[in-house]
Design an enzyme around this catalytic site. Sequence first.
Site, PDB file in Angstrom:
ATOM      1  N   ARG A  59       0.865  -1.188   0.000  1.00 35.51           N
ATOM      2  CA  ARG A  59       0.000   0.000   0.000  1.00 35.51           C
ATOM      3  C   ARG A  59       0.902   1.238   0.000  1.00 35.51           C
ATOM      4  NH1 ARG A  59      -5.499  -1.089   2.138  1.00 35.51           N
ATOM      5  NH2 ARG A  59      -5.664  -3.325   2.633  1.00 35.51           N
ATOM      6  N   HIS A  62       1.856   6.926  -0.477  1.00 33.50           N
ATOM      7  CA  HIS A  62       0.770   7.911  -0.431  1.00 33.50           C
ATOM      8  C   HIS A  62       1.108   9.107   0.460  1.00 33.50           C
ATOM      9  CE1 HIS A  62      -2.013   4.156  -0.935  1.00 33.50           C
ATOM     10  NE2 HIS A  62      -1.423   4.477  -2.054  1.00 33.50           N
ATOM     11  N   HIS A 119       4.228   7.790   2.325  1.00 30.38           N
ATOM     12  CA  HIS A 119       4.270   6.611   3.205  1.00 30.38           C
ATOM     13  C   HIS A 119       3.728   5.387   2.482  1.00 30.38           C
ATOM     14  CE1 HIS A 119       2.235   4.002   6.311  1.00 30.38           C
ATOM     15  NE2 HIS A 119       3.519   3.879   6.571  1.00 30.38           N
ATOM     16  N   ASP A 170      -2.739   2.614  -7.172  1.00 29.53           N
ATOM     17  CA  ASP A 170      -1.317   2.745  -6.811  1.00 29.53           C
ATOM     18  C   ASP A 170      -0.401   2.430  -7.989  1.00 29.53           C
ATOM     19  OD1 ASP A 170      -2.138   3.512  -4.370  1.00 29.53           O
ATOM     20  OD2 ASP A 170      -1.463   1.724  -3.287  1.00 29.53           O
TER      21      ASP A 170
END
Length: 183
Positions: A59, A62, A119, A170
Amino acid sequence: MKAEQTKLEGCFIIHDSIFRDSRGYFFESFNQQKFAEQTGQVVNFVQDNQSYSSRGVLRGLHLQKGEAAQAKLVRVITGKVLDIAVDVRKGSPTFGQHVAVELTEENHTQLFIPRGFAHGFIVLSETATFFYKCDNFYNKAAEGGIIYNDPDIAIDWQIPSAEFELSEKDLQLPGLQEFTAAL
Ligand SMILES: Cc1cn([C@H]2C[C@H](O)[C@@H](COP(=O)(O)OP(=O)(O)O[C@H]3O[C@H](C)C(=O)[C@H](O)[C@H]3O)O2)c(=O)[nH]c1=O
């Protein structure tokens, strides 16, 4: 708790004081006064987030831009992740540099990521429950990010890329140079 300054100004690895006994363990996961004493930063968190992912889920990277920028205090409740914070603060002497920290349910280590950082994390265990505090509210319109495999940042995600699982969003994030040009 003890705060360890990383090579990136304002970004700290937090080592918590764990109290263990025959029942299990206890620790203060955040104490505003102790945090300020250790880091010199008074932080008022306003939103907590939690996510659950399987091995290989990545993830990030961002951040929220401008006035919506968020500082984050991140940790793992179950499992193990490699957590990445990238300094993308305009004019920073460490612009484009990152720190990589293994956060696990065993070490209870936390990472404090100041505003102006991108992050992300990758799950290294079979599954991981990720928890983080934010000092600004979610603002979808201010969301931005940088592609996970940008060559100038050069993150070693530790596991083979064939195992990676990213969201479509992403996978379409810009590189650092494109992101920087828009700053
Ligand atoms: C971040 C966020 C998301 N959402 C909604 C928006 C989507 O419908 C859904 C999933 O969002 P997203 O795919 O952006 O979730 P992650 O990929 O885990 O994003 C997070 O991943 C990295 C590691 C971060 O540091 C950020 O805090 C955050 O961007 O939750 C909300 O309602 N509130 C929120 O604060």
